[in-house]
Design an enzyme around this catalytic site. Sequence first.
Site, mmCIF file in Angstrom:
data_model
loop_
_atom_site.group_PDB
_atom_site.id
_atom_site.type_symbol
_atom_site.label_atom_id
_atom_site.label_comp_id
_atom_site.label_asym_id
_atom_site.label_seq_id
_atom_site.Cartn_x
_atom_site.Cartn_y
_atom_site.Cartn_z
ATOM 1 N N PRO A 17 -5.420 -7.345 -12.013
ATOM 2 C CA PRO A 17 -4.870 -6.277 -12.845
ATOM 3 C C PRO A 17 -5.618 -6.038 -14.153
ATOM 4 C CG PRO A 17 -3.468 -8.226 -12.928
ATOM 5 C CD PRO A 17 -4.561 -8.546 -11.951
ATOM 6 N N ASP A 40 -14.194 0.766 -8.876
ATOM 7 C CA ASP A 40 -13.222 1.827 -9.138
ATOM 8 C C ASP A 40 -13.000 1.965 -10.637
ATOM 9 O OD1 ASP A 40 -12.878 2.394 -6.538
ATOM 10 O OD2 ASP A 40 -10.946 1.395 -6.306
ATOM 11 N N LYS A 62 -12.250 7.437 -8.490
ATOM 12 C CA LYS A 62 -11.684 8.793 -8.511
ATOM 13 C C LYS A 62 -10.498 8.769 -9.452
ATOM 14 C CE LYS A 62 -11.608 8.553 -3.903
ATOM 15 N NZ LYS A 62 -12.792 7.781 -3.667
ATOM 16 N N GLY A 93 -9.441 -2.464 -8.322
ATOM 17 C CA GLY A 93 -8.381 -3.036 -9.151
ATOM 18 C C GLY A 93 -7.358 -3.756 -8.284
ATOM 19 N N GLY A 94 -6.729 -4.794 -8.819
ATOM 20 C CA GLY A 94 -5.672 -5.502 -8.085
ATOM 21 C C GLY A 94 -6.201 -6.200 -6.855
ATOM 22 N N ASP A 95 -5.499 -6.021 -5.737
ATOM 23 C CA ASP A 95 -5.934 -6.587 -4.460
ATOM 24 C C ASP A 95 -6.530 -5.448 -3.620
ATOM 25 O OD1 ASP A 95 -5.555 -9.038 -2.456
ATOM 26 O OD2 ASP A 95 -5.248 -7.143 -1.392
ATOM 27 N N THR A 123 -2.611 -8.624 -7.115
ATOM 28 C CA THR A 123 -2.202 -7.214 -7.175
ATOM 29 C C THR A 123 -1.462 -6.938 -8.488
ATOM 30 O OG1 THR A 123 -1.090 -5.418 -6.027
ATOM 31 C CG2 THR A 123 -0.029 -7.575 -5.905
ATOM 32 N N MET A 174 1.402 3.861 -8.641
ATOM 33 C CA MET A 174 1.023 5.247 -8.926
ATOM 34 C C MET A 174 2.257 6.130 -9.174
ATOM 35 S SD MET A 174 -2.032 5.603 -6.151
ATOM 36 C CE MET A 174 -1.488 4.343 -4.996
HETATM 37 C C1 LIG Z 1 -4.925 3.061 -6.228
HETATM 38 S S1 LIG Z 1 -3.643 1.950 -6.678
HETATM 39 C C2 LIG Z 1 -4.490 0.436 -6.514
HETATM 40 C C3 LIG Z 1 -3.591 -0.757 -6.468
HETATM 41 C C4 LIG Z 1 -4.369 -2.061 -6.486
HETATM 42 N N1 LIG Z 1 -5.109 -2.249 -5.283
HETATM 43 C C5 LIG Z 1 -3.458 -3.269 -6.728
HETATM 44 O O1 LIG Z 1 -3.370 -4.137 -5.864
HETATM 45 O O2 LIG Z 1 -2.857 -3.324 -7.812
HETATM 46 C C6 LIG Z 1 -3.610 2.192 -8.418
HETATM 47 C C7 LIG Z 1 -2.252 1.886 -9.031
HETATM 48 O O3 LIG Z 1 -2.081 0.494 -9.215
HETATM 49 C C8 LIG Z 1 -1.286 0.247 -10.352
HETATM 50 N N2 LIG Z 1 -2.047 -0.568 -11.304
HETATM 51 C C9 LIG Z 1 -3.282 -1.055 -11.141
HETATM 52 N N3 LIG Z 1 -3.629 -1.827 -12.201
HETATM 53 C C10 LIG Z 1 -2.577 -1.826 -13.037
HETATM 54 C C11 LIG Z 1 -2.299 -2.452 -14.284
HETATM 55 N N4 LIG Z 1 -3.181 -3.251 -14.892
HETATM 56 N N5 LIG Z 1 -1.093 -2.215 -14.853
HETATM 57 C C12 LIG Z 1 -0.164 -1.437 -14.258
HETATM 58 N N6 LIG Z 1 -0.371 -0.835 -13.082
HETATM 59 C C13 LIG Z 1 -1.555 -1.028 -12.467
HETATM 60 C C14 LIG Z 1 -0.926 1.605 -10.937
HETATM 61 O O4 LIG Z 1 0.302 2.015 -10.367
HETATM 62 C C15 LIG Z 1 -2.068 2.448 -10.426
HETATM 63 O O5 LIG Z 1 -1.733 3.815 -10.417
#
Ligand SMILES: C[S@@+](CC[C@H](N)C(=O)[O-])C[C@H]1O[C@@H](n2cnc3c(N)ncnc32)[C@H](O)[C@@H]1O
Length: 274
Positions: A17, A40, A62, A93-95, A123, A174
């Site tokens: 994150p 990303d 994007k 970002g995240g997983d 994630t 999102m």
């Molecule tokens: C395209 S999705 C990707 C998710 C990512 N693969 C994950 O596991 O967190 C993008 C969304 O993840 C969430 N997100 C990602 N990083 C974040 C963070 N540091 N704080 C809060 N929400 C986050 C938000 O909802 C963002 O719109």
Amino acid sequence: MNKPIMKGKVYLMGAGPGDPDLLTVQAVQILRTAEVVLHDHLVAPAILDLIPAWTQVRNVGKRCGSAGISQEQIHSMLISAAREGHQVVRLKGGDPLLFGRVGEEMEALSRAGIEFEVVPGVTSAMGAAAAAKIPLTDRRFASKLVFMSNHSAGQANTNWEDVTSPDATHVVYMPGPDYAEIAGKLSAGGLDGRTPCLIVTHATQPQQQIRRTTLRELALERGLPAPALLIVGEVARPLPPLQDDEKTSSRKTGEPHEEILHLTDAPAKSEIIV
Ligand SMILES: C[S@@+](CC[C@H](N)C(=O)[O-])C[C@H]1O[C@@H](n2cnc3c(N)ncnc32)[C@H](O)[C@@H]1O
């Protein structure tokens, strides 16, 4: 003489994150030797700073509404860099396996005969829950955990009524700017107006904010920065207040001051708690 065949490989990697301390050891090791990194827009600057200066780094992210690099172009970039024999990281970002289009990338790489590996990441839901101290599946309140997206990204729209339940914890990725619309969908799914809600923006990053509200008041939330994550369910109730001496001993030296407001059952307005 025949040219030696160089074997490239693609790592589909989660950057977590945002806090670099939450990267896996495996991710850090691979990033140190990667030759090409395609990332990303959500990957935090503090993580990009770990990539050596000699690595080719490109932002292929994007942002909602912007016409950036297409998914097919990203596939071609991954395939050609691997065919040139490079160690390539596709950093998300995240997983990478959650809401990250990685299925399409794996399919394209398989079709092209490119070796790849998935490197998991924390994630954002787990980063946000840890930051807000939310036990996502507290057995007293939740028997299910639903990860859902408020952004269809070309897929069939989720039927919210099918996945909404008073004994579930709902994590909405999102959420976008329209919390009133989300509140309407969750209420239509049978959730009570007093159901606790948390919005965590920039989870685990220096600019992190945590807002606590209820489903009834969620519609009032606007203008929150992205990325944001919404957690809805009884598990998001405030914990009992910490005693003064516990507050002092749990704070790490040098950490920014963290003011936690402990609210009553049904706050009238949302409160920023961190
Ligand atoms: C395209 S999705 C990707 C998710 C990512 N693969 C994950 O596991 O967190 C993008 C969304 O993840 C969430 N997100 C990602 N990083 C974040 C963070 N540091 N704080 C809060 N929400 C986050 C938000 O909802 C963002 O719109």
